[in-house]
Design a protein around this motif. Structure first.
Motif, PDB file in Angstrom:
ATOM      1  N   VAL A   1       0.859  -1.189   0.000  1.00 34.07           N
ATOM      2  CA  VAL A   1       0.000   0.000   0.000  1.00 34.07           C
ATOM      3  C   VAL A   1       0.896   1.240   0.000  1.00 34.07           C
ATOM      4  N   ILE A   2       0.833   2.041  -1.040  1.00 31.72           N
ATOM      5  CA  ILE A   2       1.640   3.270  -1.088  1.00 31.72           C
ATOM      6  C   ILE A   2       0.793   4.509  -0.806  1.00 31.72           C
ATOM      7  N   HIS A   3      -0.528   4.342  -0.831  1.00 34.93           N
ATOM      8  CA  HIS A   3      -1.428   5.428  -0.425  1.00 34.93           C
ATOM      9  C   HIS A   3      -2.781   4.840  -0.064  1.00 34.93           C
ATOM     10  N   PRO A   4      -3.311   5.220   1.102  1.00 32.85           N
ATOM     11  CA  PRO A   4      -2.719   6.004   2.191  1.00 32.85           C
ATOM     12  C   PRO A   4      -1.532   5.263   2.826  1.00 32.85           C
ATOM     13  N   HIS A   5      -0.692   6.011   3.543  1.00 30.36           N
ATOM     14  CA  HIS A   5       0.488   5.414   4.152  1.00 30.36           C
ATOM     15  C   HIS A   5       0.072   4.610   5.376  1.00 30.36           C
ATOM     16  N   MET A   6       0.090   3.292   5.258  1.00 24.28           N
ATOM     17  CA  MET A   6      -0.355   2.419   6.347  1.00 24.28           C
ATOM     18  C   MET A   6       0.125   1.002   6.069  1.00 24.28           C
ATOM     19  N   ASN A   7       0.030   0.182   7.065  1.00 25.37           N
ATOM     20  CA  ASN A   7       0.248  -1.247   6.863  1.00 25.37           C
ATOM     21  C   ASN A   7      -1.017  -1.871   6.306  1.00 25.37           C
ATOM     22  N   PHE A   8      -0.832  -2.929   5.568  1.00 24.36           N
ATOM     23  CA  PHE A   8      -1.964  -3.585   4.915  1.00 24.36           C
ATOM     24  C   PHE A   8      -2.743  -4.390   5.952  1.00 24.36           C
ATOM     25  N   SER A   9      -3.927  -3.884   6.319  1.00 29.57           N
ATOM     26  CA  SER A   9      -4.814  -4.612   7.232  1.00 29.57           C
ATOM     27  C   SER A   9      -6.242  -4.164   6.982  1.00 29.57           C
ATOM     28  N   ILE A  10      -7.184  -5.016   7.277  1.00 31.70           N
ATOM     29  CA  ILE A  10      -8.590  -4.683   7.079  1.00 31.70           C
ATOM     30  C   ILE A  10      -8.974  -3.481   7.933  1.00 31.70           C
ATOM     31  N   GLU A  11      -8.468  -3.427   9.179  1.00 37.88           N
ATOM     32  CA  GLU A  11      -8.823  -2.328  10.075  1.00 37.88           C
ATOM     33  C   GLU A  11      -8.364  -0.990   9.500  1.00 37.88           C
ATOM     34  N   ASN A  12      -7.137  -0.935   8.998  1.00 44.93           N
ATOM     35  CA  ASN A  12      -6.635   0.311   8.419  1.00 44.93           C
ATOM     36  C   ASN A  12      -7.426   0.700   7.174  1.00 44.93           C
ATOM     37  N   ILE A  13      -7.754  -0.297   6.363  1.00 45.68           N
ATOM     38  CA  ILE A  13      -8.501  -0.005   5.129  1.00 45.68           C
ATOM     39  C   ILE A  13      -9.871   0.568   5.454  1.00 45.68           C
ATOM     40  N   ARG A  14     -10.544  -0.022   6.434  1.00 43.58           N
ATOM     41  CA  ARG A  14     -11.891   0.438   6.759  1.00 43.58           C
ATOM     42  C   ARG A  14     -11.868   1.825   7.403  1.00 43.58           C
ATOM     43  N   MET A  15     -10.748   2.162   8.052  1.00 42.88           N
ATOM     44  CA  MET A  15     -10.630   3.508   8.644  1.00 42.88           C
ATOM     45  C   MET A  15     -10.598   4.574   7.559  1.00 42.88           C
ATOM     46  N   PHE A  16      -9.986   4.250   6.410  1.00 42.08           N
ATOM     47  CA  PHE A  16      -9.889   5.200   5.297  1.00 42.08           C
ATOM     48  C   PHE A  16     -10.638   4.669   4.080  1.00 42.08           C
ATOM     49  N   ILE A  17     -11.841   4.149   4.312  1.00 42.74           N
ATOM     50  CA  ILE A  17     -12.573   3.473   3.241  1.00 42.74           C
ATOM     51  C   ILE A  17     -12.907   4.416   2.085  1.00 42.74           C
ATOM     52  N   ASN A  18     -12.997   5.732   2.366  1.00 41.21           N
ATOM     53  CA  ASN A  18     -13.331   6.687   1.306  1.00 41.21           C
ATOM     54  C   ASN A  18     -12.116   7.204   0.547  1.00 41.21           C
ATOM     55  N   ALA A  19     -10.948   6.821   1.008  1.00 37.05           N
ATOM     56  CA  ALA A  19      -9.734   7.310   0.359  1.00 37.05           C
ATOM     57  C   ALA A  19      -9.477   6.566  -0.949  1.00 37.05           C
ATOM     58  N   VAL A  20      -8.686   7.206  -1.796  1.00 35.44           N
ATOM     59  CA  VAL A  20      -8.224   6.541  -3.012  1.00 35.44           C
ATOM     60  C   VAL A  20      -7.026   5.682  -2.631  1.00 35.44           C
ATOM     61  N   PHE A  21      -7.098   4.387  -2.941  1.00 33.06           N
ATOM     62  CA  PHE A  21      -6.021   3.465  -2.586  1.00 33.06           C
ATOM     63  C   PHE A  21      -5.136   3.210  -3.796  1.00 33.06           C
ATOM     64  N   MET A  22      -3.840   3.086  -3.500  1.00 33.69           N
ATOM     65  CA  MET A  22      -2.869   2.750  -4.533  1.00 33.69           C
ATOM     66  C   MET A  22      -2.040   1.568  -4.049  1.00 33.69           C
ATOM     67  N   LEU A  23      -2.061   0.496  -4.815  1.00 35.38           N
ATOM     68  CA  LEU A  23      -1.298  -0.704  -4.489  1.00 35.38           C
ATOM     69  C   LEU A  23      -0.221  -0.893  -5.545  1.00 35.38           C
ATOM     70  N   GLU A  24       0.986  -1.144  -5.081  1.00 34.17           N
ATOM     71  CA  GLU A  24       2.107  -1.340  -5.995  1.00 34.17           C
ATOM     72  C   GLU A  24       2.504  -2.816  -6.015  1.00 34.17           C
ATOM     73  N   VAL A  25       2.646  -3.357  -7.233  1.00 30.91           N
ATOM     74  CA  VAL A  25       3.059  -4.749  -7.389  1.00 30.91           C
ATOM     75  C   VAL A  25       4.527  -4.883  -6.986  1.00 30.91           C
TER      76      VAL A  25
END
Length: 661
Positions: free
Chosen positions: A263-287
């Motif tokens: 996960v490069i945006h938002p800056h966080m560790n990859f977890s369901i809890e973190n994702i749900r906290m910023f559920i409205n944010a635009v997510f960017m995942l890097e391969v």
């Protein structure tokens, strides 16, 4: 922060206050108008905070009040500068506007590469109360949100919004920076808007959600080639066909999404809890390990929580901002679904990048031009200052504008000449450097005196110094100005010492008043010169003068009436080329000037007459002749005879472009 914020602050201050307040803010903050307000330039946050602090100090407002006003004005600024259509189409109502702010920031990040935008999320409880969640890595700026929310509700949705800070906490997002989390209670006035609760109820009654249509996983993966479905443990359940093509190792069921993507945006560790906290944010995942191209693929999209199956679905597209990135990643337009706007976005952003590059260069060029303009203005002032020292400002301006300066006649002016006693002997016994140093010291003192009195320095020739008052601007008090200037000259000369014997210098001063003609002579080195008998007579007053004394003609004596000056009546003397003249030595007001210890201290002490009008002639009127005759009779001097105390007539060379003998 970007220079856009600095520009907005400047416009806010100029609109709410005035230019004087902004000048004070610039002075206190130490900002440079040329280099600290470039729109696309990134400045450290501390610099922006210094500017805001200066605004608080000058305006007298507290920081929260200033931030709140700034937040409200920021919307106005954006609407004025080309963002009006974008903002007005962001959402159909207030809630949807806030929910899409993160998407807007993601779009702006394509132009502002280092944008560290805040995150917003809205929630509506069972009572219909709207709660606004605000996350930022910059603590203490939440008053901006209060002003911004009020402005959005008022200007975009014609509603009144009451915004109240409910709570504020600092949350450590795992894998990212600590963020300030502020919850606002937002109460909106009734409107025609469709609330979130109403839309949810409407969706429940939508026949499209009845479950009549079923689609197989293969068809779903083909229809949505860029998607990933994973459970609470981050295990991938399925993914789109294109995802498989961009990953080096084939994705197997049960593989954790965190093992393949970062996960490069938002800056966080990859977890369901973190994702749900910023559920409205635009997510960017890097391969992590890409199978194609030299650059790693970045997927940009939206996270959706599927309540029915307790899974998270990531709907995404390749994050491509230019044709260059398309080539570097070895991606083709055909790899992007037709319904996806990424194709158009790449092409439009390519043009946008070119425009931004031009804007950046324009900002830099403008800053350089401002520097050059200020440097030119500074040099221009230096040149004008030098020019005004050589010519009167009025005359210099006319010459600078290409006009011809006509000669003028001035009916009443006062001219002064001075020279250094025994200058020839001093020059013979001194080195050239010592002479130049002595004259420079003396003339700098005299020049400073010209700034105090309304006199104009005509020129200096060797040890001779010439000034005039009443030219080129008429002055009724010309004689008084020159009189006070002459007294200052005597004082200043005593502070300069001869390089021969280190004794204080003595000067002779001569003053006369009358009419002159003034004009500019020459083209290559134009000089403002005076012509007429008044100039010649003033020179004779100096050449017949006495060391340390101010020799005044009878005409100047008459002009000084009523000013309580004291004089020594020198009596009748024979002036070369003028005949007998009754002249005076000016002592000052109330004997303010100490006399030299010479034989002239025994001459009668007189004041300026109060019952006689100024004369135009150099020999005086009938009353002046009578006074001269009385004086000669008292001292036993023949009217045609030079006084015993008169110095011999000198043959001092008075040749000058400004003197007619």
């Amino acid at each position: 922060m970007y220079g856009q914020i600095h520009v907005c602050v400047r416009e806010l201050v100029l609109e709410k206050f005035n230019q004087e307040a902004w000048d004070k803010i610039i002075e206190k903050s130490g900002f440079d108008e040329r280099v600290d307000f470039m729109v696309f330039h990134k400045y450290v946050d501390e610099k922006t905070f210094v500017l805001i602090g200066a605004v608080c100090e000058v305006s007298g407002l507290a920081l929260p009040a200033v931030l709140e006003v700034f937040g409200e004005y920021f919307l106005t600024y954006c609407l004025r500068h080309g963002y009006d259509k974008m903002l007005r189409t962001l959402g159909s109502d207030f809630e949807s506007f806030i929910q899409n702010l993160d998407s807007l920031h993601a779009l702006l990040a394509m132009s502002y590469k280092q944008l560290a935008a805040p995150s917003f999320r809205c929630e509506t409880d069972e009572n219909g109360q709207l709660w606004l969640h605000y996350y930022t890595i910059r603590p203490g700026l939440y008053p901006i949100v209060i002003g911004l929310v009020r402005a959005v509700a008022r200007d975009l949705y014609q509603q009144h919004a009451d915004v109240e800070m409910f709570k504020k906490t600092t949350e450590k997002v795992e894998g990212g920076k600590p963020q300030e989390h502020v919850v606002f209670k937002v109460t909106l006035a009734a409107s025609k808007r469709t609330s979130v609760v109403a839309r949810v109820e409407e969706n429940k009654q939508n026949p499209c959600t009845s479950g009549l249509l079923q689609i197989s996983p293969d068809q779903f993966c083909a229809a949505l080639p860029y998607h990933i479905v994973f459970d609470k443990n981050l295990k991938i359940m399925q993914c789109g066909t294109m995802i498989q093509r961009f990953v080096q190792n084939r994705i197997k069921p049960g593989t954790k999404v965190s093992a393949i993507f970062d996960v490069i945006h938002p800056h966080m560790n990859f977890s369901i809890e973190n994702i749900r906290m910023f559920i409205n944010a635009v997510f960017m995942l890097e391969v992590r390990q890409a199978a194609r191209g030299n650059c790693k693929l970045v997927l940009k999209g939206q996270m959706l929580w599927l309540d029915d199956v307790s899974h998270m679905i990531f709907l995404c597209s390749p994050r491509l901002t230019s044709l260059t990135e398309l080539i570097e990643m070895n991606v083709f337009m055909s790899d992007i679904p037709i319904y996806d706007v990424t194709r158009e976005l790449v092409l439009l952003n390519q043009q946008r990048i070119a425009e931004i590059d031009v804007a950046k260069k324009l900002d830099e060029t403008t800053a350089e031009l401002k520097k050059t303009s200020e440097a030119l203005e500074y040099e221009k002032k230096k040149t004008e200052t030098l020019l005004y020292q050589m010519l009167p400002e009025k005359v210099a301006i006319e010459l600078k504008n290409g006009k011809t300066v006509e000669a003028e006649k001035f009916e009443s002016v006062t001219v002064l000449f001075s020279d250094i006693v025994t200058f020839t002997n001093i020059a013979a016994a001194s080195t050239p450097l010592q002479i130049v140093s002595m004259l420079n010291n003396l003339y700098q003192r005299f020049d400073q005196c010209t700034n105090v009195h309304d006199v104009y320095k005509v020129e200096t020739i060797g040890d001779a110094y010439m000034i005039v008052s009443g030219v080129p601007e008429e002055n009724k008090n010309h004689a008084r100005e020159v009189a006070h200037f002459s007294m200052d000259m005597i004082r200043e000369a005593s502070n300069v010492h001869s390089p021969v014997n280190n004794n204080p210098l003595q000067i002779r001063v001569g003053i006369h008043s009358g009419p002159v003609v003034a004009g500019v002579v020459g083209l290559k080195m134009p000089r403002y010169c005076l012509f007429g008998d008044t100039v010649n007579t003033a020179s004779r007053m100096e050449s017949h003068g006495i060391p340390g004394r101010i020799h005044v003609s009878p005409t100047t004596y008459r002009f000084l009436e009523g000013n309580k000056y004291q004089f020594r009546d020198r009596g009748h003397i024979e002036v070369k080329g003028k005949g007998p003249m009754n002249t005076y030595f000016l002592l000052g007001t109330e004997a303010s000037l100490s006399e030299p210890k010479d034989e002239y201290t025994n001459l009668p002490l007189v004041r300026t007459p109060g019952d006689m009008s100024p004369l135009n002639g150099i020999n005086g009127n009938d009353k002046a002749v009578e006074r001269a005759a009385d004086h000669c009779e008292r001292h036993g001097i023949s009217p045609n005879q030079t006084s015993k105390t008169s110095p011999p007539v000198t043959s001092k060379n008075q040749s000058s472009t400004c003197v007619l003998s």
